[in-house]
Design a protein around this motif. Structure first.
Motif, PDB file in Angstrom:
ATOM      1  N   GLN A  84       0.743  -1.360   0.385  1.00 26.09           N
ATOM      2  CA  GLN A  84      -0.608   0.110   0.074  1.00 26.09           C
ATOM      3  C   GLN A  84       0.924   1.295  -0.193  1.00 26.09           C
ATOM      4  OE1 GLN A  84      -3.655   0.137   3.155  1.00 26.09           O
ATOM      5  NE2 GLN A  84      -3.721   1.778   2.764  1.00 26.09           N
ATOM      6  N   PHE A  85       0.572   1.989  -1.109  1.00 24.46           N
ATOM      7  CA  PHE A  85       1.232   3.178  -0.454  1.00 24.46           C
ATOM      8  C   PHE A  85      -0.207   4.262  -1.629  1.00 24.46           C
ATOM      9  CE2 PHE A  85       1.000   1.798  -5.226  1.00 24.46           C
ATOM     10  CZ  PHE A  85       1.147   2.538  -6.466  1.00 24.46           C
ATOM     11  N   ALA A  86       0.740   5.594  -0.828  1.00 19.71           N
ATOM     12  CA  ALA A  86       0.239   7.122  -1.475  1.00 19.71           C
ATOM     13  C   ALA A  86      -0.920   7.655  -0.953  1.00 19.71           C
ATOM     14  CB  ALA A  86       0.323   7.101  -3.015  1.00 19.71           C
ATOM     15  N   PRO A  87      -1.375   7.387   0.007  1.00 22.39           N
ATOM     16  CA  PRO A  87      -1.263   6.476   0.739  1.00 22.39           C
ATOM     17  C   PRO A  87      -2.783   5.336   0.312  1.00 22.39           C
ATOM     18  CG  PRO A  87      -2.577   7.983   2.043  1.00 22.39           C
ATOM     19  CD  PRO A  87      -2.240   8.595   0.452  1.00 22.39           C
ATOM     20  N   ASN A  88      -3.468   5.671  -0.497  1.00 22.17           N
ATOM     21  CA  ASN A  88      -4.782   4.331  -0.565  1.00 22.17           C
ATOM     22  C   ASN A  88      -4.237   3.790  -2.334  1.00 22.17           C
ATOM     23  OD1 ASN A  88      -5.848   7.597   0.014  1.00 22.17           O
ATOM     24  ND2 ASN A  88      -6.783   5.920   0.839  1.00 22.17           N
ATOM     25  N   TRP A  89      -3.996   3.672  -2.592  1.00 24.65           N
ATOM     26  CA  TRP A  89      -3.382   2.583  -3.660  1.00 24.65           C
ATOM     27  C   TRP A  89      -2.462   1.779  -2.903  1.00 24.65           C
ATOM     28  CZ3 TRP A  89      -5.480   3.566  -8.677  1.00 24.65           C
ATOM     29  CH2 TRP A  89      -6.070   5.004  -8.572  1.00 24.65           C
ATOM     30  N   VAL A  90      -2.765   0.280  -4.117  1.00 25.15           N
ATOM     31  CA  VAL A  90      -1.940  -0.615  -3.742  1.00 25.15           C
ATOM     32  C   VAL A  90      -1.690  -1.622  -5.156  1.00 25.15           C
ATOM     33  CG1 VAL A  90      -2.863  -3.213  -2.499  1.00 25.15           C
ATOM     34  CG2 VAL A  90      -3.655  -0.931  -1.807  1.00 25.15           C
ATOM     35  N   PHE A  91      -0.583  -1.949  -4.832  1.00 22.18           N
ATOM     36  CA  PHE A  91       0.310  -2.480  -5.890  1.00 22.18           C
ATOM     37  C   PHE A  91       0.488  -4.427  -4.897  1.00 22.18           C
ATOM     38  CE2 PHE A  91       4.205  -4.350  -8.416  1.00 22.18           C
ATOM     39  CZ  PHE A  91       3.415  -4.388  -9.250  1.00 22.18           C
ATOM     40  N   GLY A  92       0.362  -5.373  -6.610  1.00 22.61           N
ATOM     41  CA  GLY A  92       0.061  -6.472  -5.430  1.00 22.61           C
ATOM     42  C   GLY A  92       0.579  -7.055  -7.029  1.00 22.61           C
ATOM     43  N   ILE A  93       1.815  -8.433  -6.589  1.00 22.46           N
ATOM     44  CA  ILE A  93       1.578  -9.434  -7.276  1.00 22.46           C
ATOM     45  C   ILE A  93       0.949 -10.913  -6.778  1.00 22.46           C
ATOM     46  CG2 ILE A  93       3.483 -10.944  -8.619  1.00 22.46           C
ATOM     47  CD1 ILE A  93       5.252  -8.704  -8.326  1.00 22.46           C
ATOM     48  N   GLU A  94       0.562 -11.548  -7.617  1.00 22.03           N
ATOM     49  CA  GLU A  94      -0.387 -12.769  -7.518  1.00 22.03           C
ATOM     50  C   GLU A  94      -0.314 -14.220  -8.358  1.00 22.03           C
ATOM     51  OE1 GLU A  94      -4.523 -12.793  -5.780  1.00 22.03           O
ATOM     52  OE2 GLU A  94      -4.746 -13.288  -7.456  1.00 22.03           O
ATOM     53  N   ALA A  95      -0.296 -15.189  -7.514  1.00 17.83           N
ATOM     54  CA  ALA A  95       0.216 -16.480  -8.660  1.00 17.83           C
ATOM     55  C   ALA A  95      -1.322 -16.967  -7.701  1.00 17.83           C
ATOM     56  CB  ALA A  95       1.453 -17.056  -7.974  1.00 17.83           C
ATOM     57  N   GLN A  96      -1.565 -17.416  -9.369  1.00 15.22           N
ATOM     58  CA  GLN A  96      -2.655 -18.724  -9.128  1.00 15.22           C
ATOM     59  C   GLN A  96      -3.468 -19.594  -9.778  1.00 15.22           C
ATOM     60  OE1 GLN A  96      -7.438 -16.615 -10.387  1.00 15.22           O
ATOM     61  NE2 GLN A  96      -6.826 -15.975  -8.528  1.00 15.22           N
TER      62      GLN A  96
END
Length: 233
Positions: A84-96
């Motif tokens: 979580q950054f900037a402060p309301n943005w969320v970046f993620g990496i996911e395997a499924q």
């Protein structure tokens, strides 16, 4: 001199109460009520989870026959990391990865000889990045990246009793999006749409598109404290 001093003391004694009476009364100001700070939801950290849902493929015409649209049940696992950054943005990496049930599509058709085409799909997987915006306990996100298919296609010439070479691709791409919600300490639930494209399977001058439309509902366990964090004073 003694009389003068006594007179002065008497004058001060009588004047003091009068002066005090002339002073304005001190106003009373009530202390403001305590308002606790708004909670800040923290999405940063690792998570694992599971999902269930449905998968739907497209219709394709095959040499006078038709490959029917298939609706399948799916279930699988996912895991990843969010920041979580900037402060309301969320970046993620996911395997499924999702397993598919009822997943064999067979079509018999005539193209000079009698043929049977079979497409057996066991599952689909992906490794994606996702970007979302959070407000309160909710996270709205989009995702996209690499996808792979666990399937086997075959073509059999029933007249000659022999198999025929088939060209297909098990690698592709995926895009999608969803909504995730922190509903309890360390736990979040989500609903998600995801589209997978693996190109086309080609044979005898014909082609069948390999793609999947999926709708999933899932639950994640977050190893960090995924609920509200309140500032301390």
């Amino acid at each position: 001199m003694k009389k003068f001093l006594l007179g002065t003391v008497a004058l001060v004694a009588f004047a003091a109460p009068a002066a005090a009476a002339d002073l304005a009364a001190r106003s009373y100001t009530k202390a403001p009520a305590y308002v606790p700070p708004a909670p800040i939801y923290n999405w940063t950290g690792f998570y694992i989870g599971g999902h269930i849902g449905g998968a739907f493929t497209s219709d394709d015409s095959i040499a006078g026959g038709t490959s029917s649209s298939n609706s399948r049940f799916l279930g699988g696992l996912q895991g990843g990391y969010d920041w979580q950054f900037a402060p309301n943005w969320v970046f993620g990496i996911e395997a499924q990865y999702s397993w598919l049930t009822g997943n064999t599509d067979t079509v018999t058709f005539n193209a000079g000889d009698n043929y049977t085409f079979s497409d057996k799909q066991k599952g689909v997987g992906s490794v994606t990045g996702r970007l979302g915006y959070t407000w309160g306990p909710a996270l709205l996100y989009a995702k996209g990246g690499y996808a792979f298919a666990d399937y086997k296609t075959s073509l059999y010439n029933n007249t000659a009793n022999a198999g025929v070479a088939v060209s297909n691709n098990q690698n592709g791409y995926t895009v999608g999006g969803g909504l995730e919600y922190l509903f309890a300490p360390n736990w979040s639930g989500k609903i998600e749409y995801q589209y997978y494209d693996f190109g086309k399977t080609e044979f005898l001058g014909e082609s069948v598109k390999n793609d999947e439309h999926t709708v999933k509902a899932g639950v994640n366990y977050r190893f960090n404290w995924g609920g509200p964090v309140v500032a301390k004073y």
